[in-house]
Scaffold this motif. Sequence first.
Motif, short mmCIF file in Angstrom:
data_model
loop_
_atom_site.label_atom_id
_atom_site.label_comp_id
_atom_site.label_asym_id
_atom_site.label_seq_id
_atom_site.Cartn_x
_atom_site.Cartn_y
_atom_site.Cartn_z
N PHE A 1 31.98 23.84 57.44
CA PHE A 1 32.09 24.48 57.95
C PHE A 1 32.64 24.84 59.67
O PHE A 1 31.21 23.98 60.61
N SER A 2 32.80 26.16 60.02
CA SER A 2 32.74 26.61 61.57
C SER A 2 32.73 25.89 62.81
O SER A 2 31.82 26.11 63.23
N ALA B 1 28.93 23.80 61.23
CA ALA B 1 28.34 24.25 60.29
C ALA B 1 27.78 23.46 59.12
O ALA B 1 29.00 23.08 58.81
N TYR C 1 26.68 20.91 55.59
CA TYR C 1 25.87 20.43 53.97
C TYR C 1 25.48 19.14 54.60
O TYR C 1 24.85 19.03 53.10
N LEU D 1 24.22 30.21 53.42
CA LEU D 1 24.27 29.34 53.15
C LEU D 1 23.28 27.97 53.48
O LEU D 1 22.53 28.54 54.90
N THR E 1 22.75 25.28 55.07
CA THR E 1 23.83 24.47 56.08
C THR E 1 22.62 23.59 57.19
O THR E 1 21.91 25.26 57.92
N GLY F 1 24.28 28.82 60.84
CA GLY F 1 25.76 28.69 60.20
C GLY F 1 26.74 29.45 61.38
O GLY F 1 25.99 29.84 62.96
N TRP F 2 28.26 29.27 62.10
CA TRP F 2 28.96 29.65 63.10
C TRP F 2 28.22 29.37 64.53
O TRP F 2 28.26 29.92 65.26
N ARG G 1 21.33 33.53 62.03
CA ARG G 1 20.65 32.73 60.36
C ARG G 1 19.80 33.40 59.81
O ARG G 1 19.81 34.57 60.90
N THR H 1 28.07 35.88 63.10
CA THR H 1 29.25 35.08 63.93
C THR H 1 29.30 35.78 66.27
O THR H 1 30.64 35.31 66.20
N GLU I 1 32.24 30.48 55.18
CA GLU I 1 30.49 31.32 55.29
C GLU I 1 31.35 32.43 54.97
O GLU I 1 32.01 33.39 55.16
N SER J 1 31.38 36.10 56.89
CA SER J 1 32.52 36.07 57.70
C SER J 1 33.13 37.09 57.18
O SER J 1 34.32 37.51 58.02
#
Length: 625
Positions: free
Chosen positions: A144-145, A158, A160, A172, A174, A195-196, A209, A241, A548, A551
């Motif tokens: 993702f992202s 990000a 998995y 998530l 991730t 993430g992001w 996070r 974000t 995500e 977002s």
Amino acid sequence: MESSPNLSASSTIVFSTIGRTDYGFDIFSLPLHHISLDTEHRLTDGTSVNFNGRFVDDDNSVVFISERTGCPRVHLKSTNPPDQLPSAPGSLFHDRPILHDNRLFFVSAHRPSDSLYKSWSAVYSTSVIDCEINRLTPHGSADFSPAISFSGNFLAVASYGSKPWGGDFQVLDTQIVVFPVSDPSKRTVLADHGGWPTWSGDSTLYFHRQSEDGWWSIYRVDFPATESPRRVTPPGVHAFTPAAMHNTTNKIAVATRRKGRVHRHIELFDTESGEFQPITELINPNLHHFNPFISPGSKLIGYHRFRGDSKQGDKLIPNLEPVVSPIKSLSMLRINGLFPCFSPEGDLIAFNPDLETNGGLKIMKSDGSKRWTIIQGRPAKVSVQVARVTFDASALDPHCSTVQNAEIKIMTKEETGNNGFPACSPDGKLVVFRSGRSGHKNLYIMDAVNGEVDGGKNARQLTEGAWIDTMPSWSPDGQVIAFSSNRHDPSNPVTFGIYLVRSDGSDLRRVHVEGSNDASLERINHVCFSPDGEWLLFTTNMGGVTAEPVSFPNQFQPYGDLFIVKLDGTGLRRLTCNGYENGTPAWHVRGGLDVLSLNAYAQMDADADELKGQFDEPKWITCDF
């Protein structure tokens, strides 16, 4: 999963998407040196929903996601109207586009994962010249992202990885992963949770996070990593974000949620001084602002928000909105409401207003051209009692805004309580519904005219047991009822599978969806039959999470997508793919409906809701610490 189900006859599915019809997103920018309402510039044209932008230059050219063609696709705003850029053929979902040196990077979900309950999202790239699509995410993994470094040599995502989805969606599970654009197989994990990601130059990354104290925070890590990620935003404020500036490593833009405030806003944060600088709250204090991005020269800041009272662009919510279907013979329409139900001839659709109203019941023409209010201010589909509504059909004329001759009759005994999800048999003689009268939620059948009051017979219990049987639906021939149940695992109140039972209570069986081997994850609801009775349509989490969720505005189940499967559990096919919760579908043989455009609504002054941007922050983000 079967690639091309045999659905030769044209038909139509109408379904709801929680909250999505109210978004009205456009992308805006502000010059960082002069922040005021007068300098806020709308970059997109008010058509459909536009979000998740990235600057191409410092002159307000932006690449972004728009749903104007019926699904999320990549567009470029350098001229008006924006250009649609090359995308993955057949993809129903694109996200987080980046345009760098004539190469487009984006997330797509057009290739199925290697197993159910895993996300289809992966990062791809293509040249805007030759349009060849290259997958950068390893097969069997989900990313993702994406974010690109200043030189364009590295991507961060990000990820998995290849592990299965554990059902998480609030936070998530991730990792922050970096790889060279020239060799995507050389992947380096920089952080185990996050993430992001966003780059500052080529050697510093920021990401969000949820910290151990519960606050969403921004973290910094170097590339190559020399130490563990370091938290940079303080507790007491949610920050997510992030978007970094390329000309400095100590300033980032973030979206924030603060105590005592209900709206998400964009702020600048100095990682050295620890000071925040408000941006959007100064000019639009009562609107949510999402997912900031910074221009290459750090001159502009962008974000998306509800377009507000703009003089240009969509101002009405379409009663029915065409959505791209992966099956040629199958039309798909998103309704501005919940629990749609076709009339037998398919010329009318009954439905409930959305969750933000006080409930009720409305009817519209199946082309979306006209609506009538049957019941106002009272829940109809999910109710304490099951009601039968009759009305004078002659009242449905173009000159009526409400039905005057409606009669409401309570069908179930008051003392039974908790009766809901009624479904009428195809011949109109019986109603199946869910009731908790026995102490457990099971299915019952009663007469559709007299019910069980005023001399009517008591409802006949169809299913029995210490579990939940719910959301029943009749087969077209009236012989079989499909429903959702957790009877295979009654201790788990959220795990549901598909069950079939004949209307006399015999031949009860579970439909085991081929490939669905993890009963602890399976969530199947809102089951209904295809017009020919050979397929089952339902909403489920089998595609995992597509983007995500932090977002987006609130989605109760941001993994809900529509799938179909044969009655024997084979031939599974995904119909929707986005970051929203899609559900409550209805399927009718009537196909090829000529749905009105928004321009047609405006010209005929049709009964359509005004777009007001009424949506919430994710309910699971709290400031109560």
